[in-house]
Write a protein that holds these residues in place. Structure first.
Motif, PDB file in Angstrom:
ATOM      1  N   HIS A 186      -3.836  -0.494  -3.319  1.00 54.64           N
ATOM      2  CA  HIS A 186      -3.046  -1.365  -2.979  1.00 54.64           C
ATOM      3  C   HIS A 186      -2.285  -1.673  -4.308  1.00 54.64           C
ATOM      4  O   HIS A 186      -3.016  -1.887  -5.290  1.00 54.64           O
ATOM      5  CB  HIS A 186      -3.715  -2.742  -2.687  1.00 54.64           C
ATOM      6  N   LEU A 187      -1.080  -1.928  -4.513  1.00 55.95           N
ATOM      7  CA  LEU A 187      -0.273  -2.137  -5.587  1.00 55.95           C
ATOM      8  C   LEU A 187       0.235  -3.664  -5.622  1.00 55.95           C
ATOM      9  O   LEU A 187       0.942  -3.940  -4.497  1.00 55.95           O
ATOM     10  CB  LEU A 187       0.589  -1.075  -5.877  1.00 55.95           C
ATOM     11  N   TYR A 188       0.314  -4.326  -6.633  1.00 60.38           N
ATOM     12  CA  TYR A 188       0.939  -5.862  -6.607  1.00 60.38           C
ATOM     13  C   TYR A 188       2.325  -5.654  -7.477  1.00 60.38           C
ATOM     14  O   TYR A 188       1.902  -5.133  -8.528  1.00 60.38           O
ATOM     15  CB  TYR A 188      -0.085  -6.686  -7.258  1.00 60.38           C
ATOM     16  N   PHE A 189       3.256  -6.170  -7.042  1.00 60.53           N
ATOM     17  CA  PHE A 189       4.501  -6.476  -7.882  1.00 60.53           C
ATOM     18  C   PHE A 189       4.776  -7.895  -8.033  1.00 60.53           C
ATOM     19  O   PHE A 189       4.846  -8.511  -7.074  1.00 60.53           O
ATOM     20  CB  PHE A 189       5.574  -5.495  -7.126  1.00 60.53           C
ATOM     21  N   GLY A 190       5.270  -8.374  -9.043  1.00 58.87           N
ATOM     22  CA  GLY A 190       5.265  -9.752  -9.218  1.00 58.87           C
ATOM     23  C   GLY A 190       6.415  -9.943 -10.316  1.00 58.87           C
ATOM     24  O   GLY A 190       6.846  -8.857 -11.139  1.00 58.87           O
ATOM     25  N   LYS A 191       7.197 -11.145 -10.218  1.00 59.29           N
ATOM     26  CA  LYS A 191       8.043 -11.482 -11.325  1.00 59.29           C
ATOM     27  C   LYS A 191       7.367 -12.558 -11.857  1.00 59.29           C
ATOM     28  O   LYS A 191       6.352 -13.355 -11.649  1.00 59.29           O
ATOM     29  CB  LYS A 191       9.337 -12.045 -10.278  1.00 59.29           C
ATOM     30  N   GLN A 192       7.885 -12.685 -13.235  1.00 58.14           N
ATOM     31  CA  GLN A 192       7.246 -13.569 -14.210  1.00 58.14           C
ATOM     32  C   GLN A 192       5.537 -13.417 -14.244  1.00 58.14           C
ATOM     33  O   GLN A 192       4.851 -14.214 -13.659  1.00 58.14           O
ATOM     34  CB  GLN A 192       7.670 -15.188 -13.590  1.00 58.14           C
ATOM     35  N   ALA A 193       5.280 -12.407 -14.986  1.00 56.56           N
ATOM     36  CA  ALA A 193       3.818 -12.125 -15.085  1.00 56.56           C
ATOM     37  C   ALA A 193       3.125 -13.187 -15.505  1.00 56.56           C
ATOM     38  O   ALA A 193       1.799 -13.121 -14.806  1.00 56.56           O
ATOM     39  CB  ALA A 193       3.796 -11.050 -16.307  1.00 56.56           C
ATOM     40  N   GLU A 222       0.793  -1.123  -0.085  1.00 52.59           N
ATOM     41  CA  GLU A 222       0.089   0.040  -0.168  1.00 52.59           C
ATOM     42  C   GLU A 222       0.936   1.306   0.082  1.00 52.59           C
ATOM     43  O   GLU A 222       1.598   1.424   0.877  1.00 52.59           O
ATOM     44  CB  GLU A 222      -0.849  -0.131   1.455  1.00 52.59           C
ATOM     45  N   LEU A 223       0.794   2.189  -0.912  1.00 52.03           N
ATOM     46  CA  LEU A 223       1.670   3.212  -1.001  1.00 52.03           C
ATOM     47  C   LEU A 223       0.529   4.474  -1.221  1.00 52.03           C
ATOM     48  O   LEU A 223       0.065   4.827  -2.152  1.00 52.03           O
ATOM     49  CB  LEU A 223       2.360   3.370  -2.369  1.00 52.03           C
ATOM     50  N   VAL A 224       0.117   4.980  -0.116  1.00 44.69           N
ATOM     51  CA  VAL A 224      -0.715   6.282  -0.035  1.00 44.69           C
ATOM     52  C   VAL A 224      -0.270   7.302   0.714  1.00 44.69           C
ATOM     53  O   VAL A 224      -0.707   8.427   0.743  1.00 44.69           O
ATOM     54  CB  VAL A 224      -2.178   5.756   0.637  1.00 44.69           C
ATOM     55  N   GLN A 225       1.247   7.125   1.434  1.00 43.49           N
ATOM     56  CA  GLN A 225       1.796   8.495   2.011  1.00 43.49           C
ATOM     57  C   GLN A 225       2.456   9.205   1.110  1.00 43.49           C
ATOM     58  O   GLN A 225       2.644   8.961  -0.185  1.00 43.49           O
ATOM     59  CB  GLN A 225       2.821   8.033   2.884  1.00 43.49           C
ATOM     60  N   PRO A 226       2.500  10.640   1.340  1.00 40.80           N
ATOM     61  CA  PRO A 226       3.206  11.470   0.458  1.00 40.80           C
ATOM     62  C   PRO A 226       4.719  11.106   0.331  1.00 40.80           C
ATOM     63  O   PRO A 226       5.349  11.491  -0.775  1.00 40.80           O
ATOM     64  CB  PRO A 226       3.066  12.795   0.741  1.00 40.80           C
TER      65      PRO A 226
END
Length: 181
Positions: free
Chosen positions: A169-176, A131-135
């Motif tokens: 909420h952001l998801y980051f993944g390897k091997q799409a 979760e990236l919601v802070q400035p």
């Protein structure tokens, strides 16, 4: 904060390691684990940071959202606020040698510190939900913005996926092909 994601993952049969700094939240999570003895949960009463250490901290809770709890280090021991001692650990320490399927990072502003403390683990983690919601975010004397966190994750071979149900909420993944299917 109260383990809803952790309990859900444990109910699916995944072993879960979690870090939570708030005692009341720990007790709630332990209660969920106690009534579900087949859950495999390593519940650690710690805060996450870029380096391991003990601090004196005060806690603040969000007015409408108990999950918006933050803790702040207090360096002036003459401060009249009630202080708690809190052990801080890195993500590398929490994960240790475990196999990880998903790293969830939602720590009300310490996301950068968590990633900085996960240098070894990031090589073995296939997917991150963050979760990236802070400035801006801090780790030690370093302050960064979301763009720099994204660049850091891209540099560690993660691709971005957006949670269509909750775009915070952001998801980051390897091997799409393996991540979201």
């Amino acid at each position: 904060n109260i383990g809803s994601c952790s309990v859900h993952m444990a109910s699916l049969g995944f072993p879960v390691a979690l870090a939570e700094p708030v005692v009341e939240h720990i007790n709630t999570i332990k209660g969920s684990a106690a009534i579900n003895p087949y859950f495999h949960m390593d519940i650690q009463h710690v805060g996450i940071a870029y380096e391991a250490r003990k601090i004196r901290a005060n806690f603040g809770h969000g007015g409408r959202n108990w999950g918006a709890t933050e803790f702040h280090e207090v360096t002036n021991v003459n401060d009249s606020a009630e202080l708690d001692e809190l052990q801080l650990k890195t993500v590398d320490q929490i994960i240790a040698g475990r196999k990880v399927s998903l790293l969830k990072v939602d720590c009300e502003g310490c996301e950068w510190a968590a990633l900085k403390g996960a240098k070894r683990s990031l090589k073995r983690v296939p997917m991150i939900k963050i979760e990236l919601v802070q400035p801006e975010y801090e780790a030690g004397n370093e302050t960064v913005h979301i763009k720099e966190i994204l660049e850091f994750l891209y540099a560690h071979n993660f691709d971005l996926y957006v949670d269509h149900w909750n775009e915070q909420h952001l998801y980051f993944g390897k091997q799409a092909n393996d991540v979201l299917e």
